[in-house]
Write a protein that holds these residues in place. Structure first.
Motif, PDB file in Angstrom:
ATOM      1  N   ALA A  17      34.285  40.825  32.319  1.00  0.00           N
ATOM      2  CA  ALA A  17      34.000  40.891  33.760  1.00  0.00           C
ATOM      3  C   ALA A  17      35.248  40.563  34.573  1.00  0.00           C
ATOM      4  O   ALA A  17      35.535  41.230  35.583  1.00  0.00           O
ATOM      5  CB  ALA A  17      32.877  39.915  34.111  1.00  0.00           C
ATOM      6  N   GLY A  18      36.013  39.576  34.132  1.00  0.00           N
ATOM      7  CA  GLY A  18      37.241  39.211  34.841  1.00  0.00           C
ATOM      8  C   GLY A  18      38.279  40.314  34.793  1.00  0.00           C
ATOM      9  O   GLY A  18      38.962  40.587  35.782  1.00  0.00           O
ATOM     10  N   THR A  19      38.388  40.962  33.650  1.00  0.00           N
ATOM     11  CA  THR A  19      39.374  42.029  33.500  1.00  0.00           C
ATOM     12  C   THR A  19      39.007  43.253  34.336  1.00  0.00           C
ATOM     13  O   THR A  19      39.865  43.838  35.015  1.00  0.00           O
ATOM     14  CB  THR A  19      39.512  42.421  32.019  1.00  0.00           C
ATOM     15  N   ILE A  20      37.739  43.640  34.309  1.00  0.00           N
ATOM     16  CA  ILE A  20      37.295  44.767  35.131  1.00  0.00           C
ATOM     17  C   ILE A  20      37.468  44.432  36.620  1.00  0.00           C
ATOM     18  O   ILE A  20      37.941  45.251  37.409  1.00  0.00           O
ATOM     19  CB  ILE A  20      35.826  45.131  34.822  1.00  0.00           C
ATOM     20  N   SER A  21      37.118  43.184  36.998  1.00  0.00           N
ATOM     21  CA  SER A  21      37.284  42.764  38.392  1.00  0.00           C
ATOM     22  C   SER A  21      38.750  42.756  38.790  1.00  0.00           C
ATOM     23  O   SER A  21      39.094  43.078  39.935  1.00  0.00           O
ATOM     24  CB  SER A  21      36.710  41.359  38.596  1.00  0.00           C
ATOM     25  N   THR A  29      44.238  42.822  46.602  1.00  0.00           N
ATOM     26  CA  THR A  29      44.043  43.192  48.005  1.00  0.00           C
ATOM     27  C   THR A  29      42.569  43.231  48.388  1.00  0.00           C
ATOM     28  O   THR A  29      42.252  43.208  49.572  1.00  0.00           O
ATOM     29  CB  THR A  29      44.684  44.564  48.313  1.00  0.00           C
ATOM     30  N   GLN A  30      41.677  43.295  47.403  1.00  0.00           N
ATOM     31  CA  GLN A  30      40.237  43.281  47.655  1.00  0.00           C
ATOM     32  C   GLN A  30      39.734  41.871  47.343  1.00  0.00           C
ATOM     33  O   GLN A  30      39.598  41.492  46.179  1.00  0.00           O
ATOM     34  CB  GLN A  30      39.526  44.315  46.778  1.00  0.00           C
ATOM     35  N   PHE A  31      39.451  41.083  48.370  1.00  0.00           N
ATOM     36  CA  PHE A  31      39.172  39.668  48.194  1.00  0.00           C
ATOM     37  C   PHE A  31      37.976  39.396  47.288  1.00  0.00           C
ATOM     38  O   PHE A  31      38.039  38.520  46.425  1.00  0.00           O
ATOM     39  CB  PHE A  31      38.957  38.976  49.550  1.00  0.00           C
ATOM     40  N   SER A  32      36.894  40.128  47.465  1.00  0.00           N
ATOM     41  CA  SER A  32      35.692  39.839  46.664  1.00  0.00           C
ATOM     42  C   SER A  32      35.946  40.054  45.175  1.00  0.00           C
ATOM     43  O   SER A  32      35.528  39.250  44.339  1.00  0.00           O
ATOM     44  CB  SER A  32      34.512  40.679  47.141  1.00  0.00           C
ATOM     45  N   TRP A  33      36.656  41.127  44.823  1.00  0.00           N
ATOM     46  CA  TRP A  33      36.972  41.372  43.421  1.00  0.00           C
ATOM     47  C   TRP A  33      37.986  40.352  42.896  1.00  0.00           C
ATOM     48  O   TRP A  33      37.912  39.934  41.742  1.00  0.00           O
ATOM     49  CB  TRP A  33      37.482  42.794  43.215  1.00  0.00           C
ATOM     50  N   THR A  34      38.919  39.964  43.742  1.00  0.00           N
ATOM     51  CA  THR A  34      39.895  38.938  43.354  1.00  0.00           C
ATOM     52  C   THR A  34      39.186  37.628  43.052  1.00  0.00           C
ATOM     53  O   THR A  34      39.446  36.986  42.022  1.00  0.00           O
ATOM     54  CB  THR A  34      40.927  38.735  44.473  1.00  0.00           C
ATOM     55  N   PHE A  35      38.292  37.212  43.934  1.00  0.00           N
ATOM     56  CA  PHE A  35      37.553  35.969  43.738  1.00  0.00           C
ATOM     57  C   PHE A  35      36.697  36.032  42.472  1.00  0.00           C
ATOM     58  O   PHE A  35      36.674  35.081  41.686  1.00  0.00           O
ATOM     59  CB  PHE A  35      36.667  35.683  44.960  1.00  0.00           C
ATOM     60  N   LEU A  36      36.006  37.145  42.257  1.00  0.00           N
ATOM     61  CA  LEU A  36      35.182  37.313  41.065  1.00  0.00           C
ATOM     62  C   LEU A  36      36.039  37.250  39.805  1.00  0.00           C
ATOM     63  O   LEU A  36      35.653  36.631  38.808  1.00  0.00           O
ATOM     64  CB  LEU A  36      34.406  38.629  41.119  1.00  0.00           C
ATOM     65  N   SER A  37      37.209  37.861  39.845  1.00  0.00           N
ATOM     66  CA  SER A  37      38.109  37.844  38.699  1.00  0.00           C
ATOM     67  C   SER A  37      38.548  36.425  38.355  1.00  0.00           C
ATOM     68  O   SER A  37      38.487  36.002  37.194  1.00  0.00           O
ATOM     69  CB  SER A  37      39.329  38.719  38.994  1.00  0.00           C
ATOM     70  N   ILE A  38      38.967  35.673  39.347  1.00  0.00           N
ATOM     71  CA  ILE A  38      39.418  34.297  39.118  1.00  0.00           C
ATOM     72  C   ILE A  38      38.265  33.434  38.609  1.00  0.00           C
ATOM     73  O   ILE A  38      38.427  32.659  37.654  1.00  0.00           O
ATOM     74  CB  ILE A  38      40.045  33.715  40.404  1.00  0.00           C
TER      75      ILE A  38
END
Length: 127
Positions: A17-21, A29-38
Motif C-alpha cells: 500500500a505504501g509503495t503504490i501510494s 505533490t499529492q498530499f493525501s497519497w503522500t500522507f498515506l504512503s508515509i
C-alpha cells in the motif's frame, strides 16, 4: 507464533500500500497519497520489527521483501497496465521459488519455541 506471522502479513500488505501510494503521490505533490504512503511505511516498519522478535530474520525478511516485490509487480500490471518481458516474469518466478524454499527450510525451526526464548532473554537482560 501465529500472531507474529499475522504481523508479518500486515507488514507485507502495508508495504505494498505504501509503495503504490508513493507512485500515486506524484513526487509528493499529492498530499493525501503522500500522507498515506508515509503512514503505511510506518505501520510496515513497526509490524516487521514486531514479527522479527520471533520469526527468524532470514524467513521474515525473505517473505517480506519477496512477497512485497511479487505482489507489487502484479498490482503494477493490474492497476497501471504495465507489461513485463519474459525475463522479468522469469525473475519474479525465481523470487517465488526462493520464498517457498525459505519457508520449507524454516519449518524445522518452528519446533523451537521462539516466544519463550524471547522471554528468557528479557529476563536475563534485566538481571
Amino acid at each position: 507464533m501465529f500472531k507474529y506471522y499475522i504481523a508479518l502479513g500486515i507488514s507485507i500488505v502495508t508495504e505494498i500500500a505504501g509503495t503504490i501510494s508513493l507512485k500515486l503521490s506524484r513526487e509528493f505533490t499529492q498530499f493525501s497519497w503522500t500522507f498515506l504512503s508515509i503512514a503505511a511505511f510506518l505501520i510496515m516498519l513497526y509490524s516487521l520489527s514486531y514479527a522479527m522478535r520471533v520469526v527468524p530474520l532470514s524467513v521474515a525478511y525473505g517473505l517480506w521483501s519477496g512477497a512485497g516485490t511479487v505482489l507489487t509487480a502484479a498490482l503494477d500490471v493490474a492497476m497501471f497496465r504495465v507489461s513485463f518481458s519474459l525475463g522479468e516474469i522469469l525473475g519474479l518466478m525465481m523470487i517465488v521459488v526462493g520464498i517457498v524454499s525459505l519457508n520449507w527450510s524454516g519449518e524445522a525451526e518452528e519446533e523451537i519455541d521462539y516466544e519463550s526464548l524471547q522471554v528468557d532473554e528479557k529476563m536475563n537482560v534485566k538481571s
